[in-house]
Design a protein around this motif. Structure first.
Motif, PDB file in Angstrom:
ATOM      1  N   GLU A 148       0.268  -5.143  16.438  1.00 25.14           N
ATOM      2  CA  GLU A 148      -0.855  -5.988  16.851  1.00 25.14           C
ATOM      3  C   GLU A 148      -1.545  -5.475  18.111  1.00 25.14           C
ATOM      4  O   GLU A 148      -2.677  -5.865  18.407  1.00 25.14           O
ATOM      5  N   HIS A 149      -0.892  -4.594  18.862  1.00 26.09           N
ATOM      6  CA  HIS A 149      -1.496  -4.056  20.086  1.00 26.09           C
ATOM      7  C   HIS A 149      -2.233  -2.733  19.858  1.00 26.09           C
ATOM      8  O   HIS A 149      -2.805  -2.184  20.803  1.00 26.09           O
ATOM      9  N   SER A 188      -5.064  -1.706  19.034  1.00 27.56           N
ATOM     10  CA  SER A 188      -6.519  -1.860  18.917  1.00 27.56           C
ATOM     11  C   SER A 188      -7.188  -0.514  19.170  1.00 27.56           C
ATOM     12  O   SER A 188      -6.584   0.413  19.727  1.00 27.56           O
ATOM     13  N   LEU A 189      -8.454  -0.420  18.782  1.00 27.58           N
ATOM     14  CA  LEU A 189      -9.188   0.818  19.049  1.00 27.58           C
ATOM     15  C   LEU A 189      -9.204   1.141  20.540  1.00 27.58           C
ATOM     16  O   LEU A 189      -9.046   2.289  20.950  1.00 27.58           O
ATOM     17  N   ARG A 190      -9.400   0.108  21.351  1.00 34.32           N
ATOM     18  CA  ARG A 190      -9.463   0.324  22.799  1.00 34.32           C
ATOM     19  C   ARG A 190      -8.121   0.824  23.340  1.00 34.32           C
ATOM     20  O   ARG A 190      -8.062   1.780  24.128  1.00 34.32           O
ATOM     21  N   ASN A 191      -7.019   0.182  22.923  1.00 36.65           N
ATOM     22  CA  ASN A 191      -5.705   0.596  23.411  1.00 36.65           C
ATOM     23  C   ASN A 191      -5.322   1.990  22.917  1.00 36.65           C
ATOM     24  O   ASN A 191      -4.707   2.776  23.644  1.00 36.65           O
ATOM     25  N   ARG A 226     -14.295   5.952  17.798  1.00 38.11           N
ATOM     26  CA  ARG A 226     -15.209   5.392  16.795  1.00 38.11           C
ATOM     27  C   ARG A 226     -15.986   6.483  16.055  1.00 38.11           C
ATOM     28  O   ARG A 226     -16.468   6.259  14.941  1.00 38.11           O
ATOM     29  N   SER A 253     -13.704   1.680  12.025  1.00 43.38           N
ATOM     30  CA  SER A 253     -13.154   0.369  12.350  1.00 43.38           C
ATOM     31  C   SER A 253     -11.654   0.483  12.591  1.00 43.38           C
ATOM     32  O   SER A 253     -11.034   1.521  12.308  1.00 43.38           O
ATOM     33  N   HIS A 254     -11.090  -0.592  13.102  1.00 46.32           N
ATOM     34  CA  HIS A 254      -9.647  -0.661  13.293  1.00 46.32           C
ATOM     35  C   HIS A 254      -8.932  -0.510  11.955  1.00 46.32           C
ATOM     36  O   HIS A 254      -7.900   0.165  11.861  1.00 46.32           O
ATOM     37  N   THR A 255      -9.477  -1.095  10.901  1.00 45.63           N
ATOM     38  CA  THR A 255      -8.871  -0.975   9.570  1.00 45.63           C
ATOM     39  C   THR A 255      -8.822   0.477   9.120  1.00 45.63           C
ATOM     40  O   THR A 255      -7.794   0.956   8.625  1.00 45.63           O
TER      41      THR A 255
END
Length: 201
Positions: free
Chosen positions: A28-29, A31-34, A47, A52-54
């Motif tokens: 769950e952590h 993310s694209l940013r992390n 990006r 996307s994250h998916t």
């Protein structure tokens, strides 16, 4: 002169960053940013390769599958060509050991894979890859069972499920309780089970 970036190498860097985040903090952590921060990249760079994250998670899950499959393929040819029963059992043991967290690399891989497989329960985009992994592992185990049943007839379907369940259980315990399910105990348990299939308990 602008720096030339190898897209494949950059994707591998990002995927490795996904794995590190998932191992350390959970799916769950990631993310694209992390993940971008972990990789030392601007989020725009991530990006550029993943919409996307998916997309990122599916790509990372596929990469995880492919890395393990590549190691297994190195062993499957010699195993299927082996005619000696004991040598075939040893080859099967080495192959199945690639699926167990017996060292740091394999522990990291299985930790990440368990996180992906758990996430696939509620994320439809990951479910096809989780099913592919499930089916592929059972196909491999069935071929091993068929190859080891040389001395007496076996219920191949039942033995396939029994061996697959053993691998699953050792993997889960090896990740969650490494102090109790040590690499030595996992290796001994697998060895003993495979010997029972060859008629040498």
């Amino acid at each position: 002169m602008p720096k030339v970036v190898d897209p494949e190498a950059r994707r591998d860097e990002v995927v490795d960053a996904v794995f590190r985040v998932v191992r350390r903090a959970g799916f769950e952590h990631a993310s694209l940013r992390n993940v971008a921060e972990e990789a030392g990249l601007a989020i725009g760079s991530v990006r550029h390769y993943f919409d996307s994250h998916t997309d990122l998670m599916v790509f990372a899950m596929r990469a995880s599958l492919d890395r393990v499959a590549a190691r297994l393929m190195e062993r499957v040819g010699p195993l299927l060509a082996e005619q000696d029963r004991d040598a075939r059992a040893e080859g099967a043991e080495r192959m199945l050991s690639e699926l167990l967290p017996l060292d740091d690399q394999r522990r990291d891989e299985t930790t990440v894979w368990l996180a992906f497989a758990t996430a696939a329960r509620t994320r439809p985009e990951l479910e096809p890859l989780a099913r592919e992994s499930y089916d592929g592992m059972r196909t491999l185990v069935r071929r091993i069972v068929d190859g080891l049943a040389m001395r007496r007839p076996l219920d191949a379907e039942l033995e396939t499920e029994r061996l697959a369940a053993l691998i699953d259980g050792l993997t889960l315990e090896g990740v969650l309780r490494p102090d109790r399910m040590t690499p030595e105990l996992m290796a001994r348990t697998l060895h003993h089970h495979l010997r029972t299939l060859t008629g040498h308990p």
